[in-house]
Design a protein around this motif. Structure first.
Motif, short mmCIF file in Angstrom:
data_model
loop_
_atom_site.label_atom_id
_atom_site.label_comp_id
_atom_site.label_asym_id
_atom_site.label_seq_id
_atom_site.Cartn_x
_atom_site.Cartn_y
_atom_site.Cartn_z
N VAL A 73 0.84 -1.20 0.00
CA VAL A 73 0.00 0.00 0.00
C VAL A 73 0.87 1.25 0.00
O VAL A 73 0.65 2.19 -0.78
CB VAL A 73 -0.94 -0.01 1.22
N ASN A 74 1.89 1.28 0.85
CA ASN A 74 2.76 2.45 0.94
C ASN A 74 3.68 2.58 -0.28
O ASN A 74 3.99 3.68 -0.73
CB ASN A 74 3.58 2.40 2.22
N LEU A 75 4.14 1.44 -0.81
CA LEU A 75 4.98 1.50 -2.00
C LEU A 75 4.23 2.07 -3.20
O LEU A 75 4.80 2.76 -4.04
CB LEU A 75 5.52 0.10 -2.34
N ALA A 76 2.93 1.75 -3.27
CA ALA A 76 2.13 2.19 -4.42
C ALA A 76 1.85 3.69 -4.39
O ALA A 76 1.44 4.27 -5.40
CB ALA A 76 0.82 1.42 -4.46
N LYS A 77 2.08 4.33 -3.25
CA LYS A 77 1.79 5.76 -3.13
C LYS A 77 2.87 6.65 -3.72
O LYS A 77 2.67 7.85 -3.87
CB LYS A 77 1.60 6.11 -1.64
N THR A 78 4.04 6.07 -4.03
CA THR A 78 5.14 6.89 -4.48
C THR A 78 5.90 6.22 -5.62
O THR A 78 5.91 4.98 -5.73
CB THR A 78 6.13 7.18 -3.33
N ASN A 79 6.48 7.02 -6.46
CA ASN A 79 7.36 6.51 -7.51
C ASN A 79 8.83 6.59 -7.13
O ASN A 79 9.71 6.24 -7.91
CB ASN A 79 7.14 7.30 -8.81
N GLN A 80 9.08 7.09 -5.93
CA GLN A 80 10.45 7.25 -5.46
C GLN A 80 10.95 5.96 -4.80
O GLN A 80 10.17 5.13 -4.35
CB GLN A 80 10.53 8.40 -4.46
N ALA A 81 12.27 5.84 -4.73
CA ALA A 81 12.86 4.70 -4.04
C ALA A 81 12.49 4.76 -2.56
O ALA A 81 12.53 5.84 -1.95
CB ALA A 81 14.38 4.72 -4.20
N PRO A 82 12.08 3.64 -1.95
CA PRO A 82 11.68 3.65 -0.54
C PRO A 82 12.87 3.99 0.36
O PRO A 82 14.03 3.81 -0.01
CB PRO A 82 11.18 2.22 -0.30
N PRO A 83 12.59 4.46 1.59
CA PRO A 83 13.67 4.90 2.48
C PRO A 83 14.48 3.76 3.07
O PRO A 83 15.57 3.99 3.59
CB PRO A 83 12.91 5.66 3.58
N LEU A 84 13.95 2.52 3.04
CA LEU A 84 14.63 1.37 3.64
C LEU A 84 14.90 0.32 2.59
O LEU A 84 14.14 0.17 1.63
CB LEU A 84 13.78 0.77 4.77
N SER A 85 15.97 -0.45 2.78
CA SER A 85 16.27 -1.57 1.87
C SER A 85 15.61 -2.86 2.34
O SER A 85 15.39 -3.77 1.54
CB SER A 85 17.77 -1.77 1.75
#
Length: 574
Positions: A73-85
């Motif tokens: 759900v949170n990944l789909a909200k942004t096109n940017q690389a997530p803050p954590l690996s």
């Protein structure tokens, strides 16, 4: 004809590079959640840990799944690389999971693999084709420093370094010493005199050894190819036939005689919350073995090589039939325009004057090699291939020195062996690099994401087979495909079974599991960028693309028959 092919290849490369630059600057990546389940436990100090490659790893902070920045759900909200690996989470079923983000560029994610395969087929130059695919993948990721940022990091990984040490130093050195001492030729003469009376018996011995070394993957390929090459050449068996027999009994047999490292690796990828028969590690390993009767491709592939070994070529394809006819009528083991991966240094003997070869110089190191591999597998859980080849190399050297060979001649043979496998080792290195790039770009993720739960249940097994065939073919790895496909395919299969009210969901899951397992084996086996494909050609002295093209027909026939059997099984019994 070749000039036209080269012109087409150049056009494809230019278009591919332009497309890669376009993707990097204009196409937004699609981020997906990837979850992994490990068998966790509490340490003496009360901390939660799990085992990874034999080492204890502490979990650290665990957050609720809904609060994780890496859930879908949170990944789909942004096109940017997530803050954590990565991040450990606890889901609504109180199950601990490791979340990792991954992305793909849609259909563009397949571009590096498609460029590589197309150039391989057009130019018959795997080295330049692989490098072109690497450049394409690097441009998609915006990596312009190919050496420092792409190739060296891949080579520097433990797995890749081990491959290069094994196949460049240990395998090459062993083959070079055997060539210098005449051990391989002595073994061929011994087998020809006592067991091998012609082409058929030579191929049957090769098939039997392929079944006997059922550990699968590169180890089986190298062991069988190295052992049978001298006796098959002596019996005038075409290199296309030999490379197919070696390749098609390496991984397919490992999916059928699964007393190897495969179940332990795969079980960690197939956990599904709430599914009782996949609840524990023991349950998942039992599930693996229970699904073996449905490994139709593995069974058919090994049966097909047995038929070829018995000179029944009806199912082997026109290329293999032509190769067999050429070897029978002319004694020519390769096609006129072939470029064998094995260099001239390893195709003939250069025994010093006065040195008398003996069959035991081949047999003793080989038995030692196999013995160490089997014993370490039984005692340590995984075969120590480097130990096995290292001891075999030293034993061969000490035997030669003990029989009076000078150190200068021994080192000369060792050096010739290294020269003989340099090209194949470079191809292997580039194949590993493009496989890593393809995985990072998300080609496999994109293919699997195209499936949905609304599919008719009887279509799912074949679609999973096709998707894993494509992933493995484009990345050159079956185990890498498992890591991509199983965590996505198994929950999808369970959801389909539940939503469509199947009477026997466990059988349906077994068939879907077998299709992923076997589809990955097919794709790996047929891919020109697979390490086992390259090593099958290298150890048997075959041209790489001749091997790929000749085995494509019988392997595809086996895969097609397997697809029919899987569909009928779930349609009538699930």
């Amino acid at each position: 004809m070749q000039k036209n092919n080269n012109s087409i290849a150049l056009l494809i490369l230019i278009l591919g590079l332009c497309a890669a630059v376009y993707v990097h600057h204009s196409v937004q990546p699609v981020w997906l959640e990837q979850s992994y389940v490990y068998d966790t436990y509490a340490t003496d100090s009360g901390q939660i840990a799990y085992k990874y490659k034999g080492k204890e790893v502490l979990l650290g902070e665990v957050v609720p799944y809904r609060d994780s920045a890496l859930n879908q759900v949170n990944l789909a909200k942004t096109n940017q690389a997530p803050p954590l690996s990565q991040q450990w989470v606890r889901d609504e079923h109180n199950q601990l999971k490791l979340l990792k983000p991954a992305f793909h560029y849609g259909l563009w994610s397949l571009l590096p693999a498609l460029i590589t395969i197309a150039l391989c087929l057009l130019t018959r130059e795997p080295l330049t084709a692989l490098f072109s695919g690497i450049v394409t993948g690097a441009l998609i990721l915006g990596q312009y420093d190919l050496i420092d940022k792409v190739i060296i990091p891949t080579i520097a990984t433990e797995g890749t370094a081990a491959l290069l040490v094994l196949y460049l130093w240990l395998l090459g050195g062993l083959l070079g010493i055997w060539s210098k001492t005449g051990a391989a030729q002595a073994f061929a003469l011994f087998m020809t005199k006592h067991f091998v009376k012609g082409q058929r018996s030579a191929k049957l011995v090769s098939w039997f050894l392929g079944v006997l070394f059922f550990q699968g993957g590169t180890m089986s390929t190298v062991l069988v190819g190295t052992t049978v090459r001298p006796l098959a050449d002596k019996a005038k068996v075409s290199h296309e036939e030999m490379s197919y027999i070696v390749d098609s009994t390496a991984s397919p047999i490992a999916s059928v005689l699964a007393f190897n490292a495969w179940p332990a690796y795969v079980q960690a990828l197939i956990f599904i919350p709430g599914v009782s028969f996949l609840a524990t590690e023991a349950d998942r390993i039992a599930f693996f073995f229970a699904s073996i009767p449905f490994s139709f491709y593995g069974i058919l592939a090994v049966t097909g090589t047995l038929l070829l070994s018995m000179n029944i070529t009806r199912f082997s394809g026109e290329r293999i039939r032509q190769a067999r006819h050429r070897a029978l009528t002319t004694g020519q083991l390769d096609a006129d325009d072939a470029q064998p991966l094995s260099a001239r240094e390893l195709q003939s003997s250069d025994v010093p004057d006065g040195y008398r070869p003996h069959v035991l110089e081949f047999v003793l190191p080989l038995v030692t090699l196999i013995g160490i591999a089997v014993i370490t597998f039984m005692t340590l859980g995984s075969p120590k291939v480097n130990w096995a080849f290292g001891v075999a190399l030293l034993l061969s050297a000490f035997i030669a020195l003990g029989k009076g060979m000078s150190l200068t001649d021994l080192i000369d043979g060792f050096g010739n062996g290294l020269k003989g496998v340099v090209l194949a080792s470079m191809i292997l290195m580039l194949a590993v690099t493009i496989g890593s790039l393809s995985k990072e770009i998300g080609g496999g993720l994109y293919l699997v994401s195209q499936l949905g739960e609304s599919l008719p249940f009887w279509c799912l097994p074949v679609l999973l087979q096709l998707i894993t065939m494509l992933i493995a073919f484009s990345t050159g790895t079956s185990w890498g495909t498992y890591a991509i496909a199983f965590p996505l395919a198994m929950p999808l299969a369970w959801a389909v079974a539940q939503s469509q009210g199947l009477a026997n969901p466990q059988l349906f899951m077994m068939v879907c599991f077998a299709t992923v397992l076997n589809g990955s084996v097919y794709g790996d086996q047929c891919s020109p960028i697979s390490d086992t494909t390259i090593l099958s050609a290298m150890t048997t002295g075959c041209d790489l693309m001749d091997h790929v093209k000749s085995q494509l027909v019988p392997a595809t026939l086996a895969a097609s028959l397997a697809a029919v059997l899987w569909t009928l099984t779930v349609f009538f019994f699930a």
